[in-house]
Motif scaffolding. Structure first.
Motif, mmCIF file in Angstrom:
data_model
loop_
_atom_site.group_PDB
_atom_site.id
_atom_site.type_symbol
_atom_site.label_atom_id
_atom_site.label_comp_id
_atom_site.label_asym_id
_atom_site.label_seq_id
_atom_site.Cartn_x
_atom_site.Cartn_y
_atom_site.Cartn_z
ATOM 1 N N ASN A 68 6.935 3.606 9.963
ATOM 2 C CA ASN A 68 5.837 3.144 10.816
ATOM 3 C C ASN A 68 5.883 1.634 11.061
ATOM 4 O OD1 ASN A 68 3.703 4.026 12.488
ATOM 5 N ND2 ASN A 68 2.209 3.128 11.102
ATOM 6 N N TYR A 69 7.069 1.040 10.975
ATOM 7 C CA TYR A 69 7.275 -0.339 11.396
ATOM 8 C C TYR A 69 7.731 -0.319 12.853
ATOM 9 C CZ TYR A 69 6.955 -2.650 6.841
ATOM 10 O OH TYR A 69 6.513 -3.170 5.659
ATOM 11 N N TYR A 106 7.237 -5.441 12.056
ATOM 12 C CA TYR A 106 5.824 -5.374 11.682
ATOM 13 C C TYR A 106 5.431 -3.936 11.377
ATOM 14 C CZ TYR A 106 0.776 -6.367 12.144
ATOM 15 O OH TYR A 106 -0.571 -6.511 11.939
ATOM 16 N N GLN A 107 4.677 -3.731 10.308
ATOM 17 C CA GLN A 107 4.139 -2.410 10.036
ATOM 18 C C GLN A 107 2.841 -2.241 10.800
ATOM 19 O OE1 GLN A 107 3.340 -1.342 5.961
ATOM 20 N NE2 GLN A 107 3.158 0.819 6.472
ATOM 21 N N GLY A 108 2.855 -1.331 11.726
ATOM 22 C CA GLY A 108 1.683 -1.149 12.563
ATOM 23 C C GLY A 108 0.630 -0.301 11.889
ATOM 24 N N PRO A 109 -0.586 -0.315 12.409
ATOM 25 C CA PRO A 109 -1.631 0.571 11.896
ATOM 26 C C PRO A 109 -1.330 2.018 12.268
ATOM 27 C CG PRO A 109 -2.386 -0.540 13.862
ATOM 28 C CD PRO A 109 -1.044 -1.139 13.527
ATOM 29 N N PHE A 222 -2.783 -7.732 3.346
ATOM 30 C CA PHE A 222 -3.121 -6.579 2.520
ATOM 31 C C PHE A 222 -3.030 -5.305 3.351
ATOM 32 C CE2 PHE A 222 -5.115 -10.249 0.718
ATOM 33 C CZ PHE A 222 -5.023 -10.079 -0.652
ATOM 34 N N LEU A 223 -2.629 -4.222 2.710
ATOM 35 C CA LEU A 223 -2.615 -2.912 3.328
ATOM 36 C C LEU A 223 -3.512 -1.976 2.531
ATOM 37 C CD1 LEU A 223 1.188 -2.291 4.086
ATOM 38 C CD2 LEU A 223 -0.598 -2.870 5.735
ATOM 39 N N GLU A 228 -2.593 10.053 1.038
ATOM 40 C CA GLU A 228 -1.222 10.474 1.317
ATOM 41 C C GLU A 228 -0.267 9.292 1.413
ATOM 42 O OE1 GLU A 228 -1.321 12.818 4.837
ATOM 43 O OE2 GLU A 228 -2.397 14.487 3.901
ATOM 44 N N GLY A 229 -0.789 8.078 1.204
ATOM 45 C CA GLY A 229 0.051 6.888 1.267
ATOM 46 C C GLY A 229 0.202 6.305 2.653
ATOM 47 N N LYS A 230 -0.549 6.804 3.645
ATOM 48 C CA LYS A 230 -0.475 6.274 5.003
ATOM 49 C C LYS A 230 -1.442 5.110 5.157
ATOM 50 C CE LYS A 230 0.791 10.728 7.035
ATOM 51 N NZ LYS A 230 0.411 11.776 8.019
ATOM 52 N N SER A 231 -1.055 4.136 5.976
ATOM 53 C CA SER A 231 -1.863 2.917 6.118
ATOM 54 C C SER A 231 -3.101 3.166 6.966
ATOM 55 C CB SER A 231 -1.025 1.791 6.738
ATOM 56 O OG SER A 231 -0.588 2.149 8.032
ATOM 57 N N LEU A 232 -4.218 2.549 6.555
ATOM 58 C CA LEU A 232 -5.464 2.587 7.309
ATOM 59 C C LEU A 232 -5.515 1.374 8.232
ATOM 60 C CD1 LEU A 232 -7.983 3.488 4.442
ATOM 61 C CD2 LEU A 232 -6.933 5.048 6.095
#
Length: 286
Positions: A68-69, A106-109, A222-223, A228-232
């Protein structure tokens, strides 16, 4: 009698002429308005943008990879830096090099998001409430980030209880950071933050600089991860930026949209704090 009919005819003719003139005037104004809008649209299309993407963007869309980057490259000829805007907030920037190129991994939302890149020198990292209409049309480009719905999840490096401290050390750079997530809780959505739903995740963060160099901390360092380990998604509408001198500290809050269920993890660089009872290490070498 004939005189009265004549006057009545003249009056009706005058009214008809006035109505006809008004209709013609309205039609002319409508045509002019349409022509003006058309000219404005053509002008907007003809404006040469200062940012041109060379990879990572297709038809105005960039997509999250298996983690998800998203990674894109571009040029901004003649400009020193490119600043990134999300939700009217300057969330990051990239300096350009001698050939005016920049790159942006970049890791997106985990949601579809509009991301704007601008060369406008009036915009500084950390600014909020930015209105794109106030920027020169040629100075920015907006693209859409499409998330990977099933990203590969990298397990957190460390797991600690809420309230326990995490230490980040780097002897080579003089970094010695003590970070504590003092509270993780669900709250009702705050209207000022323009949340996606009815609930937010409120994360209270305490940061201490025990090193020998200044550090720069913002909420997008911060993430927040779901069960499930997915980013908010971070609420960029609540954005703070601190320059922290050696020996200084602060306490702030970060807010994330609740798009899925917990338990929730908070990551900072490559360390993590999880709202659970598991025990883990407390030191992470950068």
């Amino acid at each position: 009698m004939n005189k009265k009919l004549g006057l009545l005819f003249i009056f009706c003719a005058s009214v008809f002429a006035a109505c006809q003139n008004e209709t013609e005037s309205s039609t002319v104004n409508s045509v002019l308005s349409e022509e003006s809008s058309s000219v404005a649209a053509e002008f907007e299309e003809s404006v040469a943008k200062t940012i041109i993407f060379s990879s990572g963007v297709t038809d105005g869309i960039t997509r999250g990879d298996k983690y998800n980057y998203f990674a894109l490259e571009g040029t901004a000829e003649g400009f020193d830096q490119v600043t990134t805007l999300i939700e009217g907030t300057a969330v990051d920037y990239r300096e350009t090099n001698n050939v005016w190129e920049f790159d942006y991994p970049y890791q997106g939302p985990g949601i579809e998001t509009e991301i704007t890149f601008t060369t406008d020198a009036s915009v500084s990292y950390g600014d909020t409430g930015i209105n794109l209409d106030d920027l020169a049309p040629e100075s920015y480009v907006t693209i859409t980030f499409m998330p990977n719905e099933n990203p590969t999840i990298t397990p957190p490096a460390f797991t600690v209880n809420e309230g326990e401290a995490q230490n980040f050390l780097s002897d080579d750079s003089g970094i010695n950071e003590l970070v504590t997530v003092t509270e993780i809780r669900e709250i009702d959505g705050l209207e000022d933050l323009n949340p996606l739903g009815e609930k937010l995740l409120e994360v209270e963060i305490q940061y201490v600089n025990n090193g020998t160099v200044d550090t720069y901390i913002a909420p997008n360092y911060f993430l927040a991860l779901d069960g499930e380990g997915k980013s908010l998604p971070l609420r960029y509408t609540h954005f703070w930026l601190h320059t922290v001198a050696p020996g200084e500290s602060f306490t702030e809050k970060a807010y994330f949209d609740l798009t899925s269920e917990g338990p929730y993890a908070i990551q900072f660089f490559d360390g993590a704090w999880i709202d659970s009872e598991e025990e883990g290490g407390t030191v992470n070498d950068l």
